[in-house]
Design an enzyme around this catalytic site. Structure first.
Site, PDB file in Angstrom:
ATOM      1  N   ASP A  58     -40.594 116.592  98.251  1.00 16.65           N
ATOM      2  CA  ASP A  58     -40.548 116.137  96.859  1.00 16.65           C
ATOM      3  C   ASP A  58     -41.581 115.053  96.568  1.00 16.65           C
ATOM      4  OD1 ASP A  58     -39.296 114.240  98.438  1.00 16.65           O
ATOM      5  OD2 ASP A  58     -37.302 114.578  97.627  1.00 16.65           O
ATOM      6  N   ASN A  85     -25.189 110.406  97.354  1.00 22.65           N
ATOM      7  CA  ASN A  85     -24.494 111.352  96.470  1.00 22.65           C
ATOM      8  C   ASN A  85     -24.551 112.787  97.000  1.00 22.65           C
ATOM      9  OD1 ASN A  85     -27.135 112.059  96.027  1.00 22.65           O
ATOM     10  ND2 ASN A  85     -27.141 111.661  93.830  1.00 22.65           N
ATOM     11  N   GLU A 115     -30.080 116.921  93.068  1.00 27.48           N
ATOM     12  CA  GLU A 115     -28.964 116.050  92.736  1.00 27.48           C
ATOM     13  C   GLU A 115     -27.695 116.892  92.493  1.00 27.48           C
ATOM     14  OE1 GLU A 115     -29.678 113.133  93.394  1.00 27.48           O
ATOM     15  OE2 GLU A 115     -30.981 112.105  91.974  1.00 27.48           O
ATOM     16  N   HIS A 164     -27.312 114.411  97.878  1.00 31.00           N
ATOM     17  CA  HIS A 164     -28.521 115.176  97.554  1.00 31.00           C
ATOM     18  C   HIS A 164     -29.359 115.445  98.802  1.00 31.00           C
ATOM     19  CE1 HIS A 164     -31.305 111.455  96.523  1.00 31.00           C
ATOM     20  NE2 HIS A 164     -31.303 111.701  97.811  1.00 31.00           N
TER      21      HIS A 164
HETATM   22  P1  PGA Z   1     -32.911 107.376 102.900  1.00 25.98           P
HETATM   23  O1  PGA Z   1     -32.916 108.496 101.763  1.00 25.98           O
HETATM   24  O2  PGA Z   1     -33.404 108.056 104.148  1.00 25.98           O
HETATM   25  O3  PGA Z   1     -33.876 106.341 102.392  1.00 25.98           O
HETATM   26  O4  PGA Z   1     -31.522 106.881 103.024  1.00 25.98           O
HETATM   27  C1  PGA Z   1     -32.405 109.746 102.036  1.00 25.98           C
HETATM   28  C2  PGA Z   1     -32.352 110.568 100.786  1.00 25.98           C
HETATM   29  O5  PGA Z   1     -32.144 110.012  99.688  1.00 25.98           O
HETATM   30  O6  PGA Z   1     -32.490 111.796 100.886  1.00 25.98           O
END
Ligand code: PGA
Length: 241
Positions: free
Chosen positions: A67, A136, A143, A138
């Site tokens: 992304d 959450n 999302e 995702h």
């Molecule tokens: P993080 O993010 O590794 O910074 O916790 C993971 C994500 O949001 O997919």
């Protein structure tokens, strides 16, 4: 779904990193699916270390990242392209033209989405996709929603994602949209590795592994992947039955 609980983030980095090292030994021109965020950083450090010791080469490898923020170009220090260069690619022998991150400033963003999926197909699909998980649930920037997404698309970021990531934007200018590989794109990867550490992820991890398969926890779709490996530390695994 195979769940492996390890003692530390460093152990996860070695195990996840070794999957890429082995893949590149067997298939030097492998297609790597890569992720940003804090969680994969130790894995990238481990891969750089392996490269420096001559244990792995990225000379013929191809990469696709999950992304990118809409509105940030490659040079923007908060862009995911910049992150990948900084955390991995500039330290190893990856060909720059084989590095793919969705273009968040494409003039025709719909075309960018279609072209990104087509290019992954052209290279024969992703061999191993690395994933983190949001609080959450995702994966990528898919999302929670009413339906699982298919190919690459543009999405609005949820409040909780903005809350989690705004620390990286001290000027308060965090983008609110992103271009992300869809759930369908992720599920096409031949192998998926999801890594997660820390208490803040424990609820999402429980929902992903023990909950029903539902787009309200996008990562739960991995229950249906034929080769998904989940590496957790004890904190991330702490709510599992
Ligand atoms: P993080 O993010 O590794 O910074 O916790 C993971 C994500 O949001 O997919």
């Amino acid at each position: 779904m195979r769940v492996i609980i390890l003692e530390s983030a460093a152990d996860i980095a070695v195990q996840a990193g070794n999957i890429f090292v082995e893949l590149l030994k067997e298939k030097p021109d492998a297609v790597l699916g890569l992720a940003t965020g804090a969680t994969p950083v130790p894995t990238y450090k481990y891969l750089i270390d392996c490269y420096n010791k001559g244990k792995v080469s990225f000379k013929d490898a191809v990469s696709f990242n999950l992304d990118e923020y809409i509105g940030l170009n490659k040079e923007h220090p908060n862009s995911y392209y910049f992150f990948m260069m900084d955390m991995l690619f500039s330290h190893v022998n990856m060909r720059k033209d084989m590095i793919h991150v969705p273009n968040g400033v494409a003039e025709d963003i719909e075309k960018e989405c279609r072209d990104y999926d087509a290019l992954i197909e052209q290279f024969g699909g992703i061999d191993v996709q690395l994933l983190g998980i949001g609080t959450n649930g995702h994966i990528g920037f898919n999302e929670p929603s009413d339906a699982f997404s298919e190919g690459t698309y543009v999405t609005d970021l949820t409040k909780s994602t903005i809350e989690s990531n705004k620390i990286y934007f001290p000027n308060g200018d965090m983008p609110t949209k992103a271009i992300t590989m869809g759930i369908g794109s992720i599920m096409k990867a031949k192998k998926v590795i999801l890594i997660s550490t820390g208490h803040s992820k424990a609820k999402a991890i429980k929902a992903m592994i023990e909950g029903e398969v539902t787009p309200s926890c996008p990562a739960s779709i991995l229950q249906k992947h034929s080769d998904a490996v989940i590496f957790l530390d004890r904190d991330a695994a702490s709510l599992l039955a």
